[in-house]
Design a protein around this motif. Structure first.
Motif, PDB file in Angstrom:
ATOM      1  N   GLU A  39       0.808  -1.245   0.063  1.00  0.00           N
ATOM      2  CA  GLU A  39      -0.035   0.214  -0.129  1.00  0.00           C
ATOM      3  C   GLU A  39       0.931   1.386   0.021  1.00  0.00           C
ATOM      4  O   GLU A  39       1.701   1.292   0.887  1.00  0.00           O
ATOM      5  CB  GLU A  39      -0.674  -0.033   1.145  1.00  0.00           C
ATOM      6  CG  GLU A  39      -1.911  -1.080   1.333  1.00  0.00           C
ATOM      7  CD  GLU A  39      -2.599  -1.062   2.839  1.00  0.00           C
ATOM      8  OE1 GLU A  39      -3.473  -0.332   2.865  1.00  0.00           O
ATOM      9  OE2 GLU A  39      -1.967  -1.887   3.595  1.00  0.00           O
ATOM     10  N   MET A  40       0.655   2.042  -0.834  1.00  0.00           N
ATOM     11  CA  MET A  40       1.405   3.516  -0.933  1.00  0.00           C
ATOM     12  C   MET A  40       0.694   4.247   0.358  1.00  0.00           C
ATOM     13  O   MET A  40       1.740   5.140   0.733  1.00  0.00           O
ATOM     14  CB  MET A  40       1.201   4.149  -2.158  1.00  0.00           C
ATOM     15  CG  MET A  40       1.818   3.578  -3.474  1.00  0.00           C
ATOM     16  SD  MET A  40       3.518   3.611  -3.388  1.00  0.00           S
ATOM     17  CE  MET A  40       4.203   2.990  -4.805  1.00  0.00           C
ATOM     18  N   GLY A  41      -0.360   4.178   0.506  1.00  0.00           N
ATOM     19  CA  GLY A  41      -0.711   5.078   1.520  1.00  0.00           C
ATOM     20  C   GLY A  41      -0.703   4.762   2.936  1.00  0.00           C
ATOM     21  O   GLY A  41      -0.737   5.662   3.930  1.00  0.00           O
ATOM     22  N   ASN A  42      -0.003   3.733   3.117  1.00  0.00           N
ATOM     23  CA  ASN A  42       0.185   3.168   4.589  1.00  0.00           C
ATOM     24  C   ASN A  42       1.677   3.954   5.049  1.00  0.00           C
ATOM     25  O   ASN A  42       2.657   3.569   4.388  1.00  0.00           O
ATOM     26  CB  ASN A  42       0.332   1.837   4.798  1.00  0.00           C
ATOM     27  CG  ASN A  42       0.463   1.195   5.965  1.00  0.00           C
ATOM     28  OD1 ASN A  42       0.970   1.917   6.662  1.00  0.00           O
ATOM     29  ND2 ASN A  42      -0.142   0.194   6.297  1.00  0.00           N
ATOM     30  N   PRO A  43       1.769   4.693   6.131  1.00  0.00           N
ATOM     31  CA  PRO A  43       2.905   5.370   6.502  1.00  0.00           C
ATOM     32  C   PRO A  43       3.992   4.293   6.793  1.00  0.00           C
ATOM     33  O   PRO A  43       5.424   4.575   6.634  1.00  0.00           O
ATOM     34  CB  PRO A  43       2.531   6.189   7.598  1.00  0.00           C
ATOM     35  CG  PRO A  43       1.295   5.887   8.095  1.00  0.00           C
ATOM     36  CD  PRO A  43       0.559   5.253   6.799  1.00  0.00           C
TER      37      PRO A  43
END
Length: 340
Positions: free
Chosen positions: A71-75
């Motif tokens: 996931e790109m949106g997971n920090p």
């Protein structure tokens, strides 16, 4: 504006494209004067050689490392990628990142793309239900392959993981030490996911070590923040609800914080696996079992670099420790008085 080509450089100098290729690739004899004129035209026109095409043509490896994350949106995964990038950049390598969207088919497609451009190394955070037997021939051929956060499936390869089971056990034991006997667990899905399994087992370990029974009604699931919030509210609505909640990842923690706020509940203790931005300013501040994603990325990069330097030893697994950060939410006591 059209990008200049090798043909444009050849036309500028008045030579063939093959001569320009010889100069740029240092492949064959070219007069010194011609070489200087070609390089001057390259600078003048701003020509950029297609290194990918050249590498594919001559069978060389690209000076790049491919990284697949779920996931790109997971920090968490963004910080992992940052740890990788810092380490490989110091060796003159470029990091290329793609997201599998937690889908095994897309993961395999991204891997195929990276292999087609002949990356120097491959790094993968496996998607749920992924299978990596298709990489056996690449590993046998010597391509450095490292798995991060979760080990490979069907393939013996280097991997770097966090101390998931140990960290989860420590977080739940911390709640138990503050008097809690009914502790909810909000987990990710699917249940077969490596990190989910390990953290759930740590939860079970802590209960067993404290002599507390396992109650399946105290286990809920939710992959994103809203689903985790709904899961937490379901726990709070039980006839005999938990006095504390342990969350299995950062999105579950955010969901639990949202649920407790919506319910106006400041009497439920909470410990989360993974730290969160602004965790210190929540009310109460969030106690967490913190991973070190940058260290996970850096350790994985070091394994790739070691393989590139000729290390042919057996596949290794590195485990990055977690640490309990006490801030307040995990230290709330259970309600006074007898419970039904």
């Amino acid at each position: 504006m059209r990008r200049p080509t090798m043909t444009d450089v050849a036309r500028e100098v008045g030579v063939t494209a093959k001569t320009v290729s010889r100069v740029l690739n240092d492949d064959g004899p070219v007069a010194v004067e011609t070489r200087e004129r070609v390089m001057e035209a390259v600078r003048k026109l701003g020509y950029q050689p297609n290194l990918m095409a050249r590498n594919m043509r001559v069978g060389a490896r690209d000076a790049a490392i491919g990284l697949v994350i779920p996931e790109m949106g997971n920090p968490f995964f963004g910080t992992v990628a940052g740890g990788v990038e810092s380490a490989v950049r110091a060796r003159g390598l470029t990091l290329i990142v793609g997201s599998s969207d937690e889908t095994a088919g897309l993961e395999q497609s991204l891997i195929a793309t990276f292999l087609a451009r002949r990356v120097s190394g491959l790094m993968v955070v496996p998607a749920a239900a992924g299978d990596h037997r298709h990489l056996r021939s690449e590993r046998v051929a010597g391509l450095p392959i490292v798995f991060l956060d979760r080990p490979a499936v069907g393939l013996t390869a280097d991997c770097v993981v966090s101390a998931n089971r140990e960290g989860s056990r420590a977080g739940v034991a911390h709640l138990i030490s503050h008097g809690h006997r009914r502790i909810g667990f909000v987990a990710d899905v699917p249940a077969t996911l490596y990190t989910r399994r390990e953290r759930f087992q740590g939860y079970r370990d802590a209960l067993e070590e404290a002599g507390l029974p396992f109650d399946r009604s105290l286990v809920e699931t939710g992959h994103d923040m809203e689903a985790a919030a709904a899961a937490t509210l379901r726990l709070l609505a039980l006839a005999d609800p938990p006095t504390a909640v342990f969350t299995g990842n950062n999105f579950a923690s955010m969901g639990a914080v949202v649920a407790l706020s919506r319910a106006g509940r400041k009497d439920v203790a909470l410990v989360g696996f993974d730290d969160l931005p602004l965790a210190e300013v929540l009310d109460p501040p969030l106690t967490v079992v913190a991973q070190d994603p940058a260290a996970v990325g850096a350790a994985a990069a070091e394994l790739v670099l070691a393989r590139l330097d000729g290390d042919r030893s057996r596949a290794r697994r590195a485990t990055v420790p977690t640490r309990l950060i006490v801030r307040g939410s995990g230290e709330l006591p259970p309600p006074a008085g007898p419970r039904s």
